[in-house]
Design a protein around this motif. Structure first.
Motif, PDB file in Angstrom:
ATOM      1  N   THR A 134       2.755  13.680 -13.530  1.00  0.00           N
ATOM      2  CA  THR A 134       1.943  12.527 -13.133  1.00  0.00           C
ATOM      3  C   THR A 134       2.745  11.240 -12.968  1.00  0.00           C
ATOM      4  OG1 THR A 134       1.417  12.172 -15.488  1.00  0.00           O
ATOM      5  CG2 THR A 134      -0.198  13.366 -14.166  1.00  0.00           C
ATOM      6  N   ALA A 135       3.970  11.188 -13.492  1.00  0.00           N
ATOM      7  CA  ALA A 135       4.732   9.929 -13.464  1.00  0.00           C
ATOM      8  C   ALA A 135       5.996   9.987 -12.624  1.00  0.00           C
ATOM      9  CB  ALA A 135       5.089   9.495 -14.887  1.00  0.00           C
ATOM     10  N   VAL A 136       6.351  11.179 -12.126  1.00  0.00           N
ATOM     11  CA  VAL A 136       7.503  11.300 -11.218  1.00  0.00           C
ATOM     12  C   VAL A 136       6.947  11.629  -9.841  1.00  0.00           C
ATOM     13  CG1 VAL A 136       9.721  12.416 -10.805  1.00  0.00           C
ATOM     14  CG2 VAL A 136       8.877  12.167 -13.143  1.00  0.00           C
ATOM     15  N   ASN A 137       7.563  11.094  -8.799  1.00  0.00           N
ATOM     16  CA  ASN A 137       6.949  11.172  -7.478  1.00  0.00           C
ATOM     17  C   ASN A 137       7.337  12.407  -6.684  1.00  0.00           C
ATOM     18  OD1 ASN A 137       5.717   8.605  -7.849  1.00  0.00           O
ATOM     19  ND2 ASN A 137       7.694   7.666  -7.453  1.00  0.00           N
ATOM     20  N   ASP A 138       8.596  12.581  -6.376  1.00  0.00           N
ATOM     21  CA  ASP A 138       9.024  13.658  -5.498  1.00  0.00           C
ATOM     22  C   ASP A 138       9.119  14.977  -6.268  1.00  0.00           C
ATOM     23  OD1 ASP A 138      10.174  14.199  -2.718  1.00  0.00           O
ATOM     24  OD2 ASP A 138      11.683  15.089  -4.033  1.00  0.00           O
ATOM     25  N   THR A 139       8.757  16.089  -5.599  1.00  0.00           N
ATOM     26  CA  THR A 139       8.745  17.393  -6.273  1.00  0.00           C
ATOM     27  C   THR A 139      10.107  17.763  -6.837  1.00  0.00           C
ATOM     28  OG1 THR A 139       6.974  18.171  -4.810  1.00  0.00           O
ATOM     29  CG2 THR A 139       8.223  19.849  -5.991  1.00  0.00           C
ATOM     30  N   SER A 140      11.170  17.523  -6.074  1.00  0.00           N
ATOM     31  CA  SER A 140      12.506  17.873  -6.555  1.00  0.00           C
ATOM     32  C   SER A 140      12.859  17.090  -7.812  1.00  0.00           C
ATOM     33  CB  SER A 140      13.549  17.607  -5.461  1.00  0.00           C
ATOM     34  OG  SER A 140      13.556  16.243  -5.080  1.00  0.00           O
ATOM     35  N   SER A 141      12.430  15.841  -7.890  1.00  0.00           N
ATOM     36  CA  SER A 141      12.699  15.036  -9.075  1.00  0.00           C
ATOM     37  C   SER A 141      11.855  15.502 -10.258  1.00  0.00           C
ATOM     38  CB  SER A 141      12.422  13.554  -8.782  1.00  0.00           C
ATOM     39  OG  SER A 141      13.266  13.072  -7.753  1.00  0.00           O
ATOM     40  N   VAL A 157       7.880   1.480   6.094  1.00  0.00           N
ATOM     41  CA  VAL A 157       8.006   2.872   5.649  1.00  0.00           C
ATOM     42  C   VAL A 157       9.386   3.105   5.029  1.00  0.00           C
ATOM     43  CG1 VAL A 157       7.960   5.294   6.363  1.00  0.00           C
ATOM     44  CG2 VAL A 157       6.374   3.669   7.397  1.00  0.00           C
ATOM     45  N   ALA A 158      10.414   2.621   5.692  1.00  0.00           N
ATOM     46  CA  ALA A 158      11.781   2.808   5.194  1.00  0.00           C
ATOM     47  C   ALA A 158      11.967   2.128   3.843  1.00  0.00           C
ATOM     48  CB  ALA A 158      12.792   2.259   6.203  1.00  0.00           C
ATOM     49  N   TYR A 159      11.448   0.919   3.702  1.00  0.00           N
ATOM     50  CA  TYR A 159      11.599   0.198   2.437  1.00  0.00           C
ATOM     51  C   TYR A 159      10.825   0.920   1.325  1.00  0.00           C
ATOM     52  CZ  TYR A 159      12.961  -4.045  -0.106  1.00  0.00           C
ATOM     53  OH  TYR A 159      13.560  -4.946  -0.966  1.00  0.00           O
ATOM     54  N   ALA A 160       9.625   1.404   1.636  1.00  0.00           N
ATOM     55  CA  ALA A 160       8.826   2.103   0.636  1.00  0.00           C
ATOM     56  C   ALA A 160       9.529   3.364   0.149  1.00  0.00           C
ATOM     57  CB  ALA A 160       7.449   2.451   1.206  1.00  0.00           C
ATOM     58  N   ILE A 161      10.070   4.159   1.073  1.00  0.00           N
ATOM     59  CA  ILE A 161      10.787   5.390   0.704  1.00  0.00           C
ATOM     60  C   ILE A 161      12.000   5.046  -0.168  1.00  0.00           C
ATOM     61  CG2 ILE A 161      12.189   7.292   1.593  1.00  0.00           C
ATOM     62  CD1 ILE A 161       9.318   7.817   2.051  1.00  0.00           C
ATOM     63  N   SER A 162      12.729   4.011   0.220  1.00  0.00           N
ATOM     64  CA  SER A 162      13.925   3.621  -0.537  1.00  0.00           C
ATOM     65  C   SER A 162      13.563   3.163  -1.941  1.00  0.00           C
ATOM     66  CB  SER A 162      14.666   2.498   0.199  1.00  0.00           C
ATOM     67  OG  SER A 162      15.028   2.901   1.504  1.00  0.00           O
ATOM     68  N   THR A 163      12.476   2.408  -2.068  1.00  0.00           N
ATOM     69  CA  THR A 163      12.043   1.918  -3.374  1.00  0.00           C
ATOM     70  C   THR A 163      11.644   3.075  -4.285  1.00  0.00           C
ATOM     71  OG1 THR A 163      11.271  -0.168  -2.427  1.00  0.00           O
ATOM     72  CG2 THR A 163      10.332   0.471  -4.546  1.00  0.00           C
ATOM     73  N   ILE A 164      10.857   4.001  -3.741  1.00  0.00           N
ATOM     74  CA  ILE A 164      10.401   5.150  -4.531  1.00  0.00           C
ATOM     75  C   ILE A 164      11.591   6.007  -4.963  1.00  0.00           C
ATOM     76  CG2 ILE A 164       9.089   7.308  -4.362  1.00  0.00           C
ATOM     77  CD1 ILE A 164       7.185   5.682  -2.471  1.00  0.00           C
ATOM     78  N   THR A 194       0.829  -1.206   0.000  1.00  0.00           N
ATOM     79  CA  THR A 194       0.000   0.000   0.000  1.00  0.00           C
ATOM     80  C   THR A 194       0.857   1.247   0.000  1.00  0.00           C
ATOM     81  OG1 THR A 194      -1.784  -1.140   1.187  1.00  0.00           O
ATOM     82  CG2 THR A 194      -1.798   1.268   1.241  1.00  0.00           C
ATOM     83  N   LEU A 195       1.902   1.274   0.821  1.00  0.00           N
ATOM     84  CA  LEU A 195       2.786   2.442   0.871  1.00  0.00           C
ATOM     85  C   LEU A 195       3.507   2.655  -0.449  1.00  0.00           C
ATOM     86  CD1 LEU A 195       4.344   2.027   4.441  1.00  0.00           C
ATOM     87  CD2 LEU A 195       2.714   3.776   3.711  1.00  0.00           C
ATOM     88  N   ILE A 196       3.992   1.584  -1.058  1.00  0.00           N
ATOM     89  CA  ILE A 196       4.667   1.716  -2.354  1.00  0.00           C
ATOM     90  C   ILE A 196       3.669   2.196  -3.414  1.00  0.00           C
ATOM     91  CG2 ILE A 196       5.846   0.465  -4.206  1.00  0.00           C
ATOM     92  CD1 ILE A 196       7.063  -1.347  -2.059  1.00  0.00           C
ATOM     93  N   GLY A 197       2.456   1.670  -3.373  1.00  0.00           N
ATOM     94  CA  GLY A 197       1.441   2.087  -4.331  1.00  0.00           C
ATOM     95  C   GLY A 197       1.039   3.539  -4.161  1.00  0.00           C
ATOM     96  N   VAL A 198       0.807   3.966  -2.923  1.00  0.00           N
ATOM     97  CA  VAL A 198       0.419   5.354  -2.654  1.00  0.00           C
ATOM     98  C   VAL A 198       1.564   6.299  -3.003  1.00  0.00           C
ATOM     99  CG1 VAL A 198      -0.133   6.979  -0.804  1.00  0.00           C
ATOM    100  CG2 VAL A 198      -1.312   4.786  -0.921  1.00  0.00           C
ATOM    101  N   GLY A 199       2.782   5.934  -2.617  1.00  0.00           N
ATOM    102  CA  GLY A 199       3.931   6.790  -2.898  1.00  0.00           C
ATOM    103  C   GLY A 199       4.203   6.925  -4.379  1.00  0.00           C
ATOM    104  N   THR A 200       4.070   5.818  -5.124  1.00  0.00           N
ATOM    105  CA  THR A 200       4.290   5.854  -6.576  1.00  0.00           C
ATOM    106  C   THR A 200       3.148   6.545  -7.293  1.00  0.00           C
ATOM    107  OG1 THR A 200       5.529   3.769  -6.441  1.00  0.00           O
ATOM    108  CG2 THR A 200       4.745   4.429  -8.618  1.00  0.00           C
ATOM    109  N   GLY A 201       1.923   6.342  -6.835  1.00  0.00           N
ATOM    110  CA  GLY A 201       0.763   6.880  -7.529  1.00  0.00           C
ATOM    111  C   GLY A 201       0.475   8.334  -7.241  1.00  0.00           C
ATOM    112  N   ILE A 202       0.968   8.867  -6.095  1.00  0.00           N
ATOM    113  CA  ILE A 202       0.618  10.245  -5.737  1.00  0.00           C
ATOM    114  C   ILE A 202       1.860  11.125  -5.724  1.00  0.00           C
ATOM    115  CG2 ILE A 202      -0.548  11.731  -4.072  1.00  0.00           C
ATOM    116  CD1 ILE A 202      -2.147   9.347  -3.148  1.00  0.00           C
ATOM    117  N   CYS A 203       2.584  11.135  -4.639  1.00  0.00           N
ATOM    118  CA  CYS A 203       3.672  12.133  -4.569  1.00  0.00           C
ATOM    119  C   CYS A 203       4.801  11.702  -3.639  1.00  0.00           C
ATOM    120  CB  CYS A 203       3.131  13.495  -4.142  1.00  0.00           C
ATOM    121  SG  CYS A 203       2.153  13.467  -2.624  1.00  0.00           S
ATOM    122  N   GLY A 204       5.223  10.467  -3.757  1.00  0.00           N
ATOM    123  CA  GLY A 204       6.426  10.032  -3.068  1.00  0.00           C
ATOM    124  C   GLY A 204       6.371  10.111  -1.556  1.00  0.00           C
TER     125      GLY A 204
END
Length: 340
Positions: free
Chosen positions: A194-201, A156-163, A128-138
């Motif tokens: 829509t396809a990149v997650n983090d604002t800086s990226s 949480v740590a694994y999800a952040i690292s994956t994103i 769920t965390l990987i899906g939410v992070g990838t689908g919305i905003c990291g």
């Protein structure tokens, strides 16, 4: 009164140890993130916390209360402060045109996170965390979903690292891909937003594309941030149903399904939209929000069970790759269908 004051006096130093460690790591991560924006403070914060987690776990009892504050109250405060960068009018104007692409990519991402994640054997909260992070905003979306899920620090740590891995890949791959496909700056801005997650990226990828693509991409990204609200409400409802199957009153149920920090997030965004937050203050509040995210994720890293992350293996990373490719393809495909 004296007894209460003494109790509070004892509690504060207990919380200060863990919270102080998270603040120090979060501040250092913010400095490094400003120097290397493609990576960003959240990645440095989580990485530093995970590296130091064996030491933290040996002092678990002393650090646990303060780390709980970092992962709880500080994390929720960061979501509230993110509202200071939102102008709801501008976001809604841009979002109206890009809404089909945003909703399509989000739906595909969350559906695949559930289906593919289950087939890969990735735990429910982590997928769920990987899906939410990838689908919305990291990291911001992960920060918002974590209290609703009551997710474990390792997830949480694994999800952040994956994103993070696929944020970097997007910055490197998307600009040449956009040029190869002949995308206009507007089209690439929608793609990156829509396809990149983090604002800086998003800024890095769209800035590298040139011709003003970054300005449109950032507004699309901000509009995408609003998707946090319905997704967190659904996640909260699902979590409450899982943990509290017994029927409860409608008033209590409604109150439990609307986290206070989402209401406050909308309130701050409304104040900014109404011009009640000066530009300088809005910038300062946004920087404070990013610092709070770094502090909270440092707390997450320090609380992480590294052995549990190792046991998870590469399957969550594979899930992140599949979702990243699917979101990218969906964004480009929907644009082609809607404009062709």
């Amino acid at each position: 009164m004296i007894v209460l004051a003494e109790a509070r006096g004892r509690r504060l130093p207990v919380q200060a140890a863990g919270l102080g460690a998270a603040v120090v790591l979060g501040a250092a991560a913010s400095v490094l993130g400003a120097r290397v924006p493609v990576l960003g403070a959240p990645v440095f914060a989580v990485a530093a916390g995970v590296l130091l987690s064996p030491l933290a776990r040996r002092r678990c009892e002393a650090l646990r209360p303060g780390l709980a504050v970092a992962k709880g109250a500080v994390l929720q405060l960061s979501v509230v402060l993110l509202g200071a960068q939102l102008s709801l009018g501008e976001v809604l104007r841009v979002g109206a045109g890009s809404l089909p692409v945003m909703l399509g990519t989000l739906a595909v991402c969350l559906l695949l996170a559930w289906l593919v994640g289950r087939r890969l054997g990735v735990s429910g909260d982590l997928r769920t965390l990987i899906g939410v992070g990838t689908g919305i905003c990291g990291a911001s979306a992960v920060a918002a979903a974590t209290p609703a899920l009551r997710a474990k620090s390792g997830d949480v740590a694994y999800a952040i690292s994956t994103i993070f891995v696929f944020n970097v890949a997007a910055v490197l791959v998307f600009p040449p891909l956009g040029h190869a496909l002949g995308l206009s700056p507007h089209e690439f801005g929608l793609f990156a937003g829509t396809a990149v997650n983090d604002t800086s990226s998003v800024v890095a990828a769209a800035g590298a594309y040139g011709d003003g693509a970054d300005r449109f991409a950032v507004v699309v990204k901000l509009a995408r941030t609003l998707m946090i609200i319905p997704v967190v409400l659904v996640v909260t409802a699902w979590t409450r149903r899982r943990e509290e199957p017994a029927p409860t009153s409608k008033v209590r149920l409604a109150a439990s399904l609307v986290p206070w920090f989402l209401v406050a997030f909308l309130g701050v965004a409304a104040l900014n939209t109404g011009g009640l937050i000066p530009a300088g203050a809005g910038t300062a509040l946004h920087r404070l929000a990013l610092l709070c995210i770094a502090i909270a994720l440092a707390g997450v890293g320090l609380s992480t069970d590294v052995a549990a992350m190792r046991r998870a293996g590469v399957r969550p990373l594979l899930l992140g790759l599949i979702l990243w490719v699917a979101v990218s393809a969906t964004s480009l495909g929907l644009q082609h269908l809607l404009t062709g």
